[in-house]
Design an enzyme around this catalytic site. Structure first.
Site, PDB file in Angstrom:
ATOM      1  CG  ASP A   1      -2.129   2.217   6.378  1.00  0.00           C
ATOM      2  OD1 ASP A   1      -3.164   2.954   6.940  1.00  0.00           O
ATOM      3  OD2 ASP A   1      -1.922   2.318   4.946  1.00  0.00           O
TER       4      ASP A   1
ATOM      5  CE  LYS B   1      -5.396  -0.374  -1.267  1.00  0.00           C
ATOM      6  NZ  LYS B   1      -4.788   0.218  -0.099  1.00  0.00           N
TER       7      LYS B   1
ATOM      8  CB  THR C   1      -8.679  -1.284   1.502  1.00  0.00           C
ATOM      9  OG1 THR C   1      -7.445  -0.352   1.587  1.00  0.00           O
ATOM     10  CG2 THR C   1      -9.895  -0.273   1.522  1.00  0.00           C
TER      11      THR C   1
ATOM     12  CG  ASP D   1      -1.420   1.158   1.306  1.00  0.00           C
ATOM     13  OD1 ASP D   1      -2.002   1.764   0.393  1.00  0.00           O
ATOM     14  OD2 ASP D   1      -1.388   1.782   2.591  1.00  0.00           O
TER      15      ASP D   1
ATOM     16  CB  SER E   1      -1.751   3.403  -4.140  1.00  0.00           C
ATOM     17  OG  SER E   1      -2.464   4.641  -3.254  1.00  0.00           O
ATOM     18  N   GLY E   2      -5.155   3.117  -3.067  1.00  0.00           N
ATOM     19  CA  GLY E   2      -6.604   3.593  -3.450  1.00  0.00           C
ATOM     20  C   GLY E   2      -6.171   5.304  -3.745  1.00  0.00           C
TER      21      GLY E   2
ATOM     22  N   GLY F   1     -11.042   2.881   8.081  1.00  0.00           N
ATOM     23  CA  GLY F   1     -11.667   2.065   9.488  1.00  0.00           C
ATOM     24  C   GLY F   1     -12.578   1.303   8.754  1.00  0.00           C
TER      25      GLY F   1
ATOM     26  CG  ASP G   1      -1.895   7.460   0.271  1.00  0.00           C
ATOM     27  OD1 ASP G   1      -0.891   8.011  -0.182  1.00  0.00           O
ATOM     28  OD2 ASP G   1      -3.052   7.603  -0.155  1.00  0.00           O
TER      29      ASP G   1
END
Length: 225
Positions: free
Chosen positions: A179, A158, A182, A20, A109-110, A53, A22
């Site tokens: 982290d 993902k 997702t 990931d 990444s989103g 969350g 961010d």
């Protein structure tokens, strides 16, 4: 439950490691930095917190936040030039060590492709190994939405990317490191999920990840043994 020593073996023998971006590879949340730059920081960071969350479907949260920010092409370029993202300590060494071992490294990444490609270039990761959301702009550079066809634009995206990588490259073992909720949801199809809390700790991930780290040095150590 897989034992910790088995997880470590899986990590050390992986064909591919997906990160990931961010709050994992970089210290910031790209969308929050863009919001701050465009003057709508408070409203957007609250939405990010809820999305990370797992309380709000990802695409809904992304649409809502971008509608508030309305970033122009020029603002995105200026953000990267004036406030480039900060790499998390240890990530450069970890990626470099994985690449030396002929492990494929991907960024999933989103966040936004323009920012993620900038990060990838700093880590010598080819842009073909980047999966992220594409912002769309009108010919005059004003915000025109985002590409909703990208797998990373929705919840479960993902995992879809990892499934695609397994099919395309015949990878036997893929590790996902991140982290947020997702990232954890991407295992399976990922074979191992490693939760990362070096920049921000998401309680749900810390409580449920089979392997949780707060420093990339721990993973570097596994590769050196």
């Amino acid at each position: 439950m897989v034992s910790h020593s088995e997880l470590r073996k899986l990590f050390c023998s992986a064909d591919a490691v997906c990160f990931d971006v961010d709050s994992t590879v970089i210290r910031e949340e790209g969308i929050d930095e863009l919001a701050k730059f465009c003057g709508v920081e408070d409203a957007v960071s609250e939405m990010t917190r809820r999305a990370m969350g797992g309380a709000v479907p990802f695409k809904a949260a992304l649409t809502e936040r971008l509608a508030l920010i309305q970033p122009s092409r020029e603002q995105v370029q200026r953000l990267i030039a004036e406030h480039p993202p900060h790499l998390t300590p240890g990530i450069r060494e970890l990626v470099s060590r994985l690449q030396e071992r002929n492990v494929q490294v991907f960024l999933i990444s989103g966040g936004f492709r323009s920012i993620v490609e900038h990060v990838a270039s700093k880590l010598n990761i080819p842009s073909t190994n980047v999966f992220a959301n594409r912002l769309k702009f009108y010919f005059n550079g004003e915000y025109a939405g985002f590409d909703e066809m990208q797998p990373t634009a929705e919840s479960g995206g993902k995992g879809k990317v990892i499934k695609l990588l397994k099919e395309k490259f015949q990878f036997k073992k893929i590790v996902m490191i991140g982290d947020g909720a997702t990232d954890m949801e991407a295992c399976p199809p990922a074979d191992v999920f490693i939760g990362f809390g070096g920049n921000v700790i998401r309680q749900q991930v810390k409580d449920n990840a089979q392997w949780y780290i707060t420093d990339f040095v721990e993973l570097l150590g596994e590769l050196e043994e």
